[in-house]
Design a protein around this motif. Structure first.
Motif, PDB file in Angstrom:
ATOM      1  N   GLU A  33       1.052  -1.193  -0.030  1.00 49.75           N
ATOM      2  CA  GLU A  33      -0.113   0.004   0.107  1.00 49.75           C
ATOM      3  C   GLU A  33       0.975   1.198  -0.015  1.00 49.75           C
ATOM      4  O   GLU A  33       0.564   2.147  -0.594  1.00 49.75           O
ATOM      5  CB  GLU A  33      -0.879  -0.075   1.260  1.00 49.75           C
ATOM      6  N   THR A  34       1.850   1.191   0.698  1.00 46.87           N
ATOM      7  CA  THR A  34       2.893   2.369   0.810  1.00 46.87           C
ATOM      8  C   THR A  34       3.927   2.726  -0.476  1.00 46.87           C
ATOM      9  O   THR A  34       4.834   3.291  -0.271  1.00 46.87           O
ATOM     10  CB  THR A  34       3.523   2.334   2.258  1.00 46.87           C
ATOM     11  N   GLY A  35       4.107   1.566  -1.210  1.00 52.07           N
ATOM     12  CA  GLY A  35       4.893   1.669  -2.503  1.00 52.07           C
ATOM     13  C   GLY A  35       6.100   0.891  -2.109  1.00 52.07           C
ATOM     14  O   GLY A  35       7.101   1.097  -2.813  1.00 52.07           O
ATOM     15  N   ARG A  36       6.211   0.126  -0.894  1.00 53.66           N
ATOM     16  CA  ARG A  36       7.688  -0.481  -0.701  1.00 53.66           C
ATOM     17  C   ARG A  36       7.451  -1.828  -1.532  1.00 53.66           C
ATOM     18  O   ARG A  36       7.228  -2.758  -0.424  1.00 53.66           O
ATOM     19  CB  ARG A  36       7.664  -0.618   0.845  1.00 53.66           C
ATOM     20  N   LEU A  37       7.619  -1.907  -2.678  1.00 50.93           N
ATOM     21  CA  LEU A  37       7.531  -3.229  -3.435  1.00 50.93           C
ATOM     22  C   LEU A  37       8.374  -4.222  -3.086  1.00 50.93           C
ATOM     23  O   LEU A  37       8.030  -5.434  -2.868  1.00 50.93           O
ATOM     24  CB  LEU A  37       7.337  -3.134  -4.966  1.00 50.93           C
ATOM     25  N   ALA A  38       9.732  -3.988  -2.854  1.00 49.60           N
ATOM     26  CA  ALA A  38      10.731  -4.850  -2.465  1.00 49.60           C
ATOM     27  C   ALA A  38      10.343  -5.491  -1.105  1.00 49.60           C
ATOM     28  O   ALA A  38      10.567  -6.549  -1.002  1.00 49.60           O
ATOM     29  CB  ALA A  38      12.024  -4.043  -2.524  1.00 49.60           C
ATOM     30  N   LEU A  39      10.188  -4.860  -0.095  1.00 54.47           N
ATOM     31  CA  LEU A  39       9.764  -5.210   1.307  1.00 54.47           C
ATOM     32  C   LEU A  39       8.628  -5.986   1.240  1.00 54.47           C
ATOM     33  O   LEU A  39       8.332  -7.103   1.761  1.00 54.47           O
ATOM     34  CB  LEU A  39       9.463  -3.908   2.338  1.00 54.47           C
ATOM     35  N   ALA A  40       7.502  -5.628   0.280  1.00 59.87           N
ATOM     36  CA  ALA A  40       6.441  -6.327   0.102  1.00 59.87           C
ATOM     37  C   ALA A  40       6.675  -7.806  -0.301  1.00 59.87           C
ATOM     38  O   ALA A  40       6.184  -8.893   0.326  1.00 59.87           O
ATOM     39  CB  ALA A  40       5.202  -5.687  -0.586  1.00 59.87           C
ATOM     40  N   THR A  41       7.463  -7.814  -1.199  1.00 56.46           N
ATOM     41  CA  THR A  41       7.819  -9.338  -1.856  1.00 56.46           C
ATOM     42  C   THR A  41       8.546 -10.093  -0.822  1.00 56.46           C
ATOM     43  O   THR A  41       8.225 -11.200  -0.660  1.00 56.46           O
ATOM     44  CB  THR A  41       8.632  -8.801  -3.234  1.00 56.46           C
ATOM     45  N   GLU A  42       9.419  -9.422  -0.113  1.00 59.25           N
ATOM     46  CA  GLU A  42      10.162 -10.240   0.784  1.00 59.25           C
ATOM     47  C   GLU A  42       9.504 -10.676   2.029  1.00 59.25           C
ATOM     48  O   GLU A  42       9.490 -11.807   2.321  1.00 59.25           O
ATOM     49  CB  GLU A  42      11.215  -9.221   1.588  1.00 59.25           C
ATOM     50  N   HIS A  43       8.471  -9.904   2.557  1.00 53.62           N
ATOM     51  CA  HIS A  43       7.548 -10.571   3.669  1.00 53.62           C
ATOM     52  C   HIS A  43       6.584 -11.595   3.101  1.00 53.62           C
ATOM     53  O   HIS A  43       6.021 -11.919   3.650  1.00 53.62           O
ATOM     54  CB  HIS A  43       7.074  -9.204   4.396  1.00 53.62           C
ATOM     55  N   TYR A  44       6.143 -11.397   1.903  1.00 53.53           N
ATOM     56  CA  TYR A  44       5.351 -12.125   1.261  1.00 53.53           C
ATOM     57  C   TYR A  44       6.116 -13.541   1.329  1.00 53.53           C
ATOM     58  O   TYR A  44       5.383 -14.771   1.432  1.00 53.53           O
ATOM     59  CB  TYR A  44       4.922 -11.829  -0.015  1.00 53.53           C
ATOM     60  N   ASN A  45       7.089 -13.579   0.787  1.00 53.01           N
ATOM     61  CA  ASN A  45       8.013 -15.057   0.807  1.00 53.01           C
ATOM     62  C   ASN A  45       8.040 -15.314   2.241  1.00 53.01           C
ATOM     63  O   ASN A  45       7.989 -16.676   2.338  1.00 53.01           O
ATOM     64  CB  ASN A  45       9.256 -14.632   0.060  1.00 53.01           C
ATOM     65  N   ARG A  46       8.405 -14.671   3.252  1.00 52.33           N
ATOM     66  CA  ARG A  46       8.433 -15.094   4.284  1.00 52.33           C
ATOM     67  C   ARG A  46       6.929 -15.619   4.944  1.00 52.33           C
ATOM     68  O   ARG A  46       7.102 -16.850   5.562  1.00 52.33           O
ATOM     69  CB  ARG A  46       8.911 -13.945   5.449  1.00 52.33           C
ATOM     70  N   PHE A  47       6.003 -15.047   4.466  1.00 59.43           N
ATOM     71  CA  PHE A  47       4.850 -15.438   4.857  1.00 59.43           C
ATOM     72  C   PHE A  47       4.424 -16.872   4.373  1.00 59.43           C
ATOM     73  O   PHE A  47       4.000 -17.982   4.898  1.00 59.43           O
ATOM     74  CB  PHE A  47       3.674 -14.643   4.186  1.00 59.43           C
ATOM     75  N   MET A  48       5.072 -17.325   3.026  1.00 54.69           N
ATOM     76  CA  MET A  48       4.573 -18.472   2.358  1.00 54.69           C
ATOM     77  C   MET A  48       5.743 -19.408   3.139  1.00 54.69           C
ATOM     78  O   MET A  48       5.100 -20.698   3.301  1.00 54.69           O
ATOM     79  CB  MET A  48       5.139 -18.401   0.920  1.00 54.69           C
ATOM     80  N   VAL A  49       6.962 -19.077   3.653  1.00 52.28           N
ATOM     81  CA  VAL A  49       7.684 -20.353   4.365  1.00 52.28           C
ATOM     82  C   VAL A  49       6.933 -20.444   5.834  1.00 52.28           C
ATOM     83  O   VAL A  49       7.030 -21.804   6.061  1.00 52.28           O
ATOM     84  CB  VAL A  49       9.048 -19.700   4.560  1.00 52.28           C
ATOM     85  N   HIS A  50       6.494 -19.407   6.472  1.00 53.01           N
ATOM     86  CA  HIS A  50       6.065 -19.702   7.689  1.00 53.01           C
ATOM     87  C   HIS A  50       4.553 -20.156   7.786  1.00 53.01           C
ATOM     88  O   HIS A  50       4.141 -20.927   8.499  1.00 53.01           O
ATOM     89  CB  HIS A  50       5.753 -18.393   8.455  1.00 53.01           C
ATOM     90  N   ALA A  51       3.862 -20.257   6.588  1.00 50.92           N
ATOM     91  CA  ALA A  51       2.439 -20.777   6.423  1.00 50.92           C
ATOM     92  C   ALA A  51       2.582 -22.148   5.813  1.00 50.92           C
ATOM     93  O   ALA A  51       1.444 -22.769   5.666  1.00 50.92           O
ATOM     94  CB  ALA A  51       1.628 -19.930   5.398  1.00 50.92           C
ATOM     95  N   GLN A  52       3.776 -22.535   5.574  1.00 52.99           N
ATOM     96  CA  GLN A  52       3.973 -24.133   5.274  1.00 52.99           C
ATOM     97  C   GLN A  52       3.397 -25.063   6.008  1.00 52.99           C
ATOM     98  O   GLN A  52       3.716 -25.102   7.157  1.00 52.99           O
ATOM     99  CB  GLN A  52       5.312 -24.331   4.603  1.00 52.99           C
ATOM    100  N   ASP A  53       2.481 -26.026   5.538  1.00 53.13           N
ATOM    101  CA  ASP A  53       2.065 -27.149   6.650  1.00 53.13           C
ATOM    102  C   ASP A  53       0.879 -26.667   7.514  1.00 53.13           C
ATOM    103  O   ASP A  53       0.666 -27.452   8.160  1.00 53.13           O
ATOM    104  CB  ASP A  53       3.110 -27.810   7.099  1.00 53.13           C
ATOM    105  N   LEU A  54       0.672 -25.408   7.300  1.00 50.82           N
ATOM    106  CA  LEU A  54      -0.600 -24.913   8.312  1.00 50.82           C
ATOM    107  C   LEU A  54      -1.747 -24.568   7.570  1.00 50.82           C
ATOM    108  O   LEU A  54      -1.972 -24.424   6.330  1.00 50.82           O
ATOM    109  CB  LEU A  54      -0.040 -23.172   8.481  1.00 50.82           C
ATOM    110  N   LEU A  55      -2.881 -25.100   8.123  1.00 53.31           N
ATOM    111  CA  LEU A  55      -4.156 -25.113   7.553  1.00 53.31           C
ATOM    112  C   LEU A  55      -4.858 -23.675   7.978  1.00 53.31           C
ATOM    113  O   LEU A  55      -5.348 -23.407   9.036  1.00 53.31           O
ATOM    114  CB  LEU A  55      -5.075 -26.286   8.312  1.00 53.31           C
ATOM    115  N   LEU A  56      -4.558 -22.682   7.012  1.00 61.85           N
ATOM    116  CA  LEU A  56      -4.887 -21.496   6.914  1.00 61.85           C
ATOM    117  C   LEU A  56      -6.352 -21.233   6.568  1.00 61.85           C
ATOM    118  O   LEU A  56      -6.550 -22.285   5.410  1.00 61.85           O
ATOM    119  CB  LEU A  56      -4.044 -20.303   6.363  1.00 61.85           C
TER     120      LEU A  56
END
Length: 488
Positions: A412-435
């Motif tokens: 939302e605030t235009g920090r696309l590099a940080l958004a991509t980085e934390h999206y990838n971290r989300f995918m790592v942490h959400a692995q094997d979780l029933l969301l």
């Protein structure tokens, strides 16, 4: 001829003296050096203390071994509430025989009842050193005294050492004896350390001593709730109902929490109303009532209930956390901000609190501080995951929504590099979780948005709506986690 009342009988002119039917024997005199400890013991067990006192006063000066006399006299004085005189008599018994462990134990009990815990601890330690065998009573009192010392110890490291030592003594007490209080206290220590399975095992073993102990059964059911074993918790509570025909407030609270976890909100509220009639001043009760009304989308009643929980227990973290969630759901962001600030003061290492604080600040148009809050939440989430990895814990606590919310905010605030980085971290942490499906949908949409850089301004409005939906959906997950039965 025989006349009534006469001691003679006339038979054929002869007078015959009648023999006396009364047999009189003189009472044997007890020798002055006889041991009367057995008689004193009988009087004491019958609680005939006046006879004990008279016997002790008579025999004290001429008794060859006055140790037991002073011992019993000390116990009687303690029963009468004269602890000082009891200590004097027990000390005299120790002077006559310094190897009698029972005397040391009674001195320690007397000091314990007087509140002189430091001296009692020293006495029981001396008794432990002199005891030729393992004594479960000595171990129990040592554990109890060390547990009390840890609770009042200002230095955290020393308090942890004392608590660990207390747990070791309670384990010895359970191994060498069958004292109900030792089992209960050991289970309490395991629960305080959040080792719920060991606490359950200890209390289950305690049921072999008292199979129909309602308090122990209720505590086991609460512990099963802590590890999400709702069916086992329900079975134990059913046993309590069969024994007593009605549950204690603690049991009703656990039963209501089980119904609440099964989405039976009306049934849970029925159980909670029974508690409110009997004992209304329970913070966890109003916390759970507030969550039930939040489930029914009755925000005003939910806020009132949770505010009462906070009023009863101002340091109740769960009530503050849940109240802030309801404030966010009802779009009262300023109130949510103040409530979250109070919750963070109680638990400064909670990643979800900082995440919610970032959501509030974003809604209040304070993007700079919102970024700081989100950054802090992500660093805490990563730190906790790293510590669990070093300790070799499997299935530790993970916070994928922290990274997803930060990624949405950065987009939302235009920090696309940080958004991509934390999206990838989300995918790592959400692995094997029933969301929930809504979270997966928001993540997939964010992924597609991050691939488009030229049209970012045109799509931003849609993603703001997506972020808002995600934030609203995110509120429900911690509510289920924080619906508590009692504070740890």
């Amino acid at each position: 001829m025989y006349e009534a009342g006469s001691e003679q009988i006339n038979c054929n002119g002869a007078v015959i003296e009648l023999p006396s039917l009364l047999v009189v024997k003189t009472a044997p005199k007890m020798p002055s050096d006889a041991n009367i400890d057995w008689l004193l013991h009988i009087y004491f067990t019958r609680r005939e203390f006046e006879r004990c006192r008279r016997l002790i006063e008579r025999e004290l000066n001429r008794h060859l071994n006055a140790e037991y006399l002073y011992f019993v006299k000390g116990l009687i004085d303690r029963e009468d509430g004269n602890n000082i005189e009891a200590l004097r008599n027990l000390q005299k018994a120790v002077e006559l025989n310094s190897k009698n462990i029972e005397t040391y134990k009674e001195i320690g009990r007397t000091l314990y009842s007087m509140g002189r815990f430091g001296q009692a601890l020293s006495v029981f330690r001396e008794a432990e050193q002199q005891s030729p065998r393992k004594d479960h009573e000595i171990y129990h009192y040592l554990g109890e005294l060390l547990y009390r010392a840890a609770a009042t110890q200002p230095q955290l490291e020393v308090a942890r050492q004392q608590q660990a030592e207390a747990r070791g003594y309670f384990e010895l007490a359970v191994q060498t004896g069958k004292k109900l209080e030792s089992y209960v206290r050991l289970g309490e220590l395991y629960r305080k350390d959040k080792d719920y399975q060991k606490a359950i095992d200890v209390l289950e073993a305690c049921l072999h001593l008292t199979p129909e102990n309602a308090e122990v059964l209720t505590e086991i059911s609460v512990l099963y709730l802590k590890i999400n074993e709702t069916q086992k918790a329900y079975d134990r509570l059913a046993e309590v109902v069969n024994i007593e025909r009605k549950c204690t407030p603690k049991g009703l609270l656990a039963l209501g929490a089980i119904l609440q976890s099964r989405n039976d909100v009306d049934g849970a509220l029925g159980k909670y109303s029974q508690i409110a009639d009997a004992e209304p001043e329970i913070a966890e009760l109003w916390n759970n009532i507030g969550l039930c009304f939040f489930k029914k989308q009755k925000f005003i009643v939910a806020v009132s209930s949770l505010r009462k929980s906070v009023w009863i227990s101002p340091l109740n973290y769960n009530a503050l956390y849940n109240l802030s969630l309801i404030y966010i759901a009802s779009e009262q962001y300023a109130s949510a901000f103040h409530t979250l600030a109070a919750a963070i003061n109680l638990r400064k290492d909670n990643a979800e609190c900082y995440m919610l604080l970032g959501l509030c600040l974003r809604k209040l148009d304070d993007t700079e501080n919102a970024f700081v809050a989100f950054e802090r939440s992500c660093s805490l989430a990563q730190g906790q995951q790293g510590q669990q990895g070093q300790q070799g814990q499997q299935g530790g606590m993970r916070h994928p929504l922290v990274f997803l919310n930060f990624a949405l905010f950065c987009y939302e605030t235009g920090r696309l590099a940080l958004a991509t980085e934390h999206y990838n971290r989300f995918m790592v942490h959400a692995q094997d979780l029933l969301l929930p499906t809504e979270y997966k949908f928001q993540a997939t949409k964010l992924k597609s948005l991050l691939r488009i850089s030229s049209h970012s301004h045109g799509i931003l409005a849609d993603d703001q709506t997506a972020a808002q939906k995600e934030a609203e959906e995110e509120e429900e997950l911690p509510l289920e986690v924080n619906a508590v039965v009692s504070q740890n």
